[in-house]
Design a protein around this motif. Structure first.
Motif, mmCIF file in Angstrom:
data_model
loop_
_atom_site.group_PDB
_atom_site.id
_atom_site.type_symbol
_atom_site.label_atom_id
_atom_site.label_comp_id
_atom_site.label_asym_id
_atom_site.label_seq_id
_atom_site.Cartn_x
_atom_site.Cartn_y
_atom_site.Cartn_z
ATOM 1 N N GLU A 189 -14.504 11.373 3.434
ATOM 2 C CA GLU A 189 -15.533 10.487 2.879
ATOM 3 C C GLU A 189 -14.839 9.355 2.140
ATOM 4 N N LYS A 190 -15.187 8.120 2.486
ATOM 5 C CA LYS A 190 -14.420 6.976 1.988
ATOM 6 C C LYS A 190 -15.298 5.996 1.227
ATOM 7 N N ASP A 191 -14.636 5.322 0.274
ATOM 8 C CA ASP A 191 -15.233 4.146 -0.355
ATOM 9 C C ASP A 191 -14.180 3.046 -0.339
ATOM 10 N N SER A 192 -14.377 1.985 -1.095
ATOM 11 C CA SER A 192 -13.485 0.825 -1.025
ATOM 12 C C SER A 192 -12.088 1.096 -1.581
ATOM 13 N N THR A 193 -11.909 2.190 -2.321
ATOM 14 C CA THR A 193 -10.604 2.454 -2.933
ATOM 15 C C THR A 193 -9.862 3.641 -2.307
ATOM 16 N N THR A 194 -10.518 4.362 -1.385
ATOM 17 C CA THR A 194 -9.944 5.613 -0.859
ATOM 18 C C THR A 194 -8.577 5.393 -0.227
ATOM 19 N N ILE A 195 -8.475 4.395 0.620
ATOM 20 C CA ILE A 195 -7.210 4.191 1.349
ATOM 21 C C ILE A 195 -6.070 3.835 0.394
ATOM 22 N N TYR A 196 -6.388 3.083 -0.674
ATOM 23 C CA TYR A 196 -5.347 2.702 -1.638
ATOM 24 C C TYR A 196 -4.895 3.919 -2.453
ATOM 25 N N GLU A 197 -5.852 4.789 -2.784
ATOM 26 C CA GLU A 197 -5.507 6.011 -3.507
ATOM 27 C C GLU A 197 -4.622 6.914 -2.642
ATOM 28 N N TYR A 198 -4.934 6.969 -1.347
ATOM 29 C CA TYR A 198 -4.153 7.814 -0.449
ATOM 30 C C TYR A 198 -2.750 7.240 -0.252
ATOM 31 N N GLU A 199 -2.658 5.926 -0.143
ATOM 32 C CA GLU A 199 -1.340 5.286 -0.008
ATOM 33 C C GLU A 199 -0.486 5.549 -1.244
ATOM 34 N N LYS A 200 -1.113 5.538 -2.427
ATOM 35 C CA LYS A 200 -0.375 5.825 -3.659
ATOM 36 C C LYS A 200 0.098 7.285 -3.674
ATOM 37 N N LEU A 201 -0.774 8.202 -3.203
ATOM 38 C CA LEU A 201 -0.403 9.607 -3.130
ATOM 39 C C LEU A 201 0.817 9.795 -2.226
ATOM 40 N N ILE A 202 0.800 9.135 -1.072
ATOM 41 C CA ILE A 202 1.927 9.234 -0.142
ATOM 42 C C ILE A 202 3.186 8.641 -0.763
ATOM 43 N N GLY A 203 3.039 7.495 -1.423
ATOM 44 C CA GLY A 203 4.186 6.861 -2.064
ATOM 45 C C GLY A 203 4.798 7.727 -3.157
ATOM 46 N N ASP A 204 3.948 8.420 -3.909
ATOM 47 C CA ASP A 204 4.433 9.267 -5.002
ATOM 48 C C ASP A 204 5.104 10.540 -4.481
ATOM 49 N N ARG A 205 4.497 11.181 -3.478
ATOM 50 C CA ARG A 205 4.978 12.488 -3.028
ATOM 51 C C ARG A 205 6.020 12.389 -1.906
ATOM 52 N N LEU A 206 6.034 11.266 -1.184
ATOM 53 C CA LEU A 206 7.013 11.077 -0.111
ATOM 54 C C LEU A 206 7.861 9.844 -0.406
ATOM 55 N N HIS A 207 8.372 9.771 -1.639
ATOM 56 C CA HIS A 207 9.083 8.566 -2.070
ATOM 57 C C HIS A 207 10.343 8.317 -1.259
ATOM 58 N N PHE A 208 10.948 9.390 -0.656
ATOM 59 C CA PHE A 208 12.162 9.174 0.133
ATOM 60 C C PHE A 208 11.853 8.554 1.491
ATOM 61 N N LEU A 209 10.549 8.392 1.817
ATOM 62 C CA LEU A 209 10.154 7.650 3.024
ATOM 63 C C LEU A 209 9.403 6.385 2.649
ATOM 64 N N GLU A 210 9.748 5.810 1.510
ATOM 65 C CA GLU A 210 9.020 4.623 1.039
ATOM 66 C C GLU A 210 9.177 3.444 1.986
ATOM 67 N N TRP A 211 10.209 3.481 2.822
ATOM 68 C CA TRP A 211 10.457 2.395 3.779
ATOM 69 C C TRP A 211 9.634 2.536 5.058
ATOM 70 N N ALA A 212 8.961 3.685 5.257
ATOM 71 C CA ALA A 212 8.204 3.934 6.490
ATOM 72 C C ALA A 212 6.813 3.316 6.400
ATOM 73 N N GLU A 213 6.336 2.765 7.512
ATOM 74 C CA GLU A 213 4.972 2.244 7.587
ATOM 75 C C GLU A 213 4.004 3.419 7.706
ATOM 76 N N THR A 214 2.780 3.235 7.189
ATOM 77 C CA THR A 214 1.747 4.274 7.237
ATOM 78 C C THR A 214 0.537 3.754 7.998
ATOM 79 N N ILE A 215 -0.035 4.603 8.870
ATOM 80 C CA ILE A 215 -1.244 4.223 9.601
ATOM 81 C C ILE A 215 -2.227 5.389 9.539
ATOM 82 N N PHE A 216 -3.508 5.091 9.387
ATOM 83 C CA PHE A 216 -4.561 6.087 9.266
ATOM 84 C C PHE A 216 -5.353 6.119 10.576
ATOM 85 N N ILE A 217 -5.417 7.295 11.230
ATOM 86 C CA ILE A 217 -5.997 7.379 12.563
ATOM 87 C C ILE A 217 -6.904 8.605 12.706
ATOM 88 N N SER A 218 -7.573 8.667 13.845
ATOM 89 C CA SER A 218 -8.233 9.885 14.318
ATOM 90 C C SER A 218 -7.785 10.085 15.760
#
Length: 457
Positions: free
Chosen positions: A301-330
């Motif tokens: 379930e998404k609103d206008s901030t969901t994707i940014y919150e998820y990107e921050k979560l990935i950046g915080d927990r997977l900081h050693f892959l900070e150079w990798a691009e992220t894409i959201f798919i189904s």
């Protein structure tokens, strides 16, 4: 024109994967004394005489049982036959002719594909002829006694196979981009592979551990070929018992090692788990290019901030892959799947990128100008003399300095950030080798000693 395909068909536990290893000389198909280890169809390159071709290993065929994965295995075997120039039907010479062999032979006779009959487990030449004789009754043709373990008889089988394969000498050799699809069990790796290929290429099931082996598939997008490698889901080591899953995970690690780019698949519903962090560290340590693929995004379930919150979560927990691009798919619905190829191209290009020494030293000069190297309490300051790129895949830069111990972790990260800001390197790790005076003096001393030894000789 693509390479011709040879399908390996037979009931469970007759030695299909052992013969695939023998034909391909890769020894990386999982061989385990248990029926049902191979489920999907897996492709391996092979060569005999003057021909290149692909052998496709299939799951053991059982026609009178519709439980668990067996109907899907039959579907995969039929798909393998549909794209093959020839098939090799494997039977067990030790066990002898069975009702299941007769059912498969009856089914194969209805297929529009030439079929060769290989009687496996014939380790003795004399006994092998006797063991093979009873299989004439299958109506497939001459039975070839072979041993997948020892290799005896496989040469005659391959010679006969070549008469059914087209000439491959005109096939243009185009460099493939090798892409490993990696992640925990049930994050949607096989669904993603099927979405790329546009057919049911891998068995997709909610049951954890459906994919056992690393599954290769070549797809083309425009004029670019990609070798996609679906891998077994990687669970915590303590939860893995010795057996097919253990070997499947080892194959997954090998797939990372032989890839140019890793598609690291996360489950949007589960978020970033501790096991995801360990896998990310493995990818970074191996020095592979990487794209982070957040699957099942349609289930959030998404609103206008969901994707940014998820990107921050990935950046915080997977900081050693900070150079990798992220894409959201189904993967199931095909949303944004095609865009992954653009990110693969960028990561693959950057992974093998080479930068001139002059450009590297311009970046180092700017970095030192904006932020001088640290100075110790005793007044010793680090100095970077020059840098040069020493290898690619990943880009590796040697920095020659007065003393590596004078450069703390914070300054080393700063220098790497400067390289990325100035030169890009999106989608790939960059390795910096800090080399001091003593190392260079030791290297020069070794060279001088070698010169003296050669002079004395």
């Amino acid at each position: 024109m693509s390479l011709p395909i040879v399908a390996i068909i037979g009931r469970p536990n007759v030695g299909k994967s052992t013969l695939v290893n023998r034909f391909s000389k890769l020894q990386d198909a999982i061989v385990f004394d248990e029926p049902g280890v191979t489920r999907d169809r897996t492709y391996k390159p092979a060569f005999w005489g003057d021909r290149d071709f692909l052998v496709v290993d299939t799951g053991g065929l059982v026609f009178d049982d519709d439980t668990e994965f067996l109907p899907l295995i039959r579907e995969q075997a039929l798909a393998a036959l549909a794209e093959s120039s020839a098939a090799i039907f494997i039977v067990d010479g030790k066990e002898g002719l069975t009702t299941a062999d007769e059912e498969i032979a009856r089914w194969l006779r209805q297929q529009p594909v030439p079929v060769l009959l290989a009687v496996n487990k014939c380790e003795s030449v004399e006994d092998g002829l006797t063991q093979a004789a009873e299989f004439w009754s299958l109506g497939i043709g001459e039975p070839f006694p072979v041993s997948g373990i020892h290799g005896s008889g496989t040469g005659e089988l391959m010679d006969a196979l070549l008469t059914h394969l087209p000439d491959t000498s005109l096939i243009e050799d185009v460099q493939e981009t090798r892409v490993a699809i990696v992640g925990r069990p049930n994050v949607g790796k096989s669904s993603l592979l099927n979405a790329f290929v546009g057919e049911k290429r891998s068995i997709v099931s909610p049951i954890s551990g459906t994919t056992r082996d690393a599954i290769d598939m070549v797809v083309e997008r425009g004029d670019k070929p990609y070798r996609l490698i679906d891998t077994a889901g990687i669970r915590k080591k303590k939860n893995v018992e010795y057996g097919p899953e253990f070997f499947g995970i080892n194959r997954a690690f090998k797939a990372i090692d032989r890839s140019d780019v890793v598609l690291f698949v996360l489950d949007a519903v589960d978020g970033v788990t501790e096991q995801d962090q360990k896998l990310a560290g493995r990818i970074a340590d191996e020095g592979r290019g990487c794209v982070i693929v957040v699957n099942k995004w349609d289930a959030i379930e998404k609103d206008s901030t969901t994707i940014y919150e998820y990107e921050k979560l990935i950046g915080d927990r997977l900081h050693f892959l900070e150079w990798a691009e992220t894409i959201f798919i189904s993967a199931e619905k095909g949303q944004r799947v095609e865009k992954i190829f653009d990110l693969i191209d960028i990561a693959a290009e950057q992974h093998q990128r080479r930068v001139t020494t002059s450009v590297i030293n311009e970046v180092l000069e700017d970095a030192a100008r904006w932020h001088s190297p640290p100075t110790t309490r005793q007044g010793r300051q680090g100095r970077i003399y020059y840098g040069t790129q020493v290898s690619t895949r990943p880009p590796t830069i040697a920095l020659f300095v007065n003393d590596p111990t004078l450069f703390n972790e914070g300054y080393r990260r700063y220098v790497e950030r400067q390289f990325r800001q100035s030169l890009g390197f999106k989608g790939t790790p960059v390795r910096l080798l800090w080399r001091g005076k003593k190392v260079r003096e030791m290297e020069r001393g070794s060279v001088n000693r070698a010169i003296k030894v050669r002079t004395k000789v």
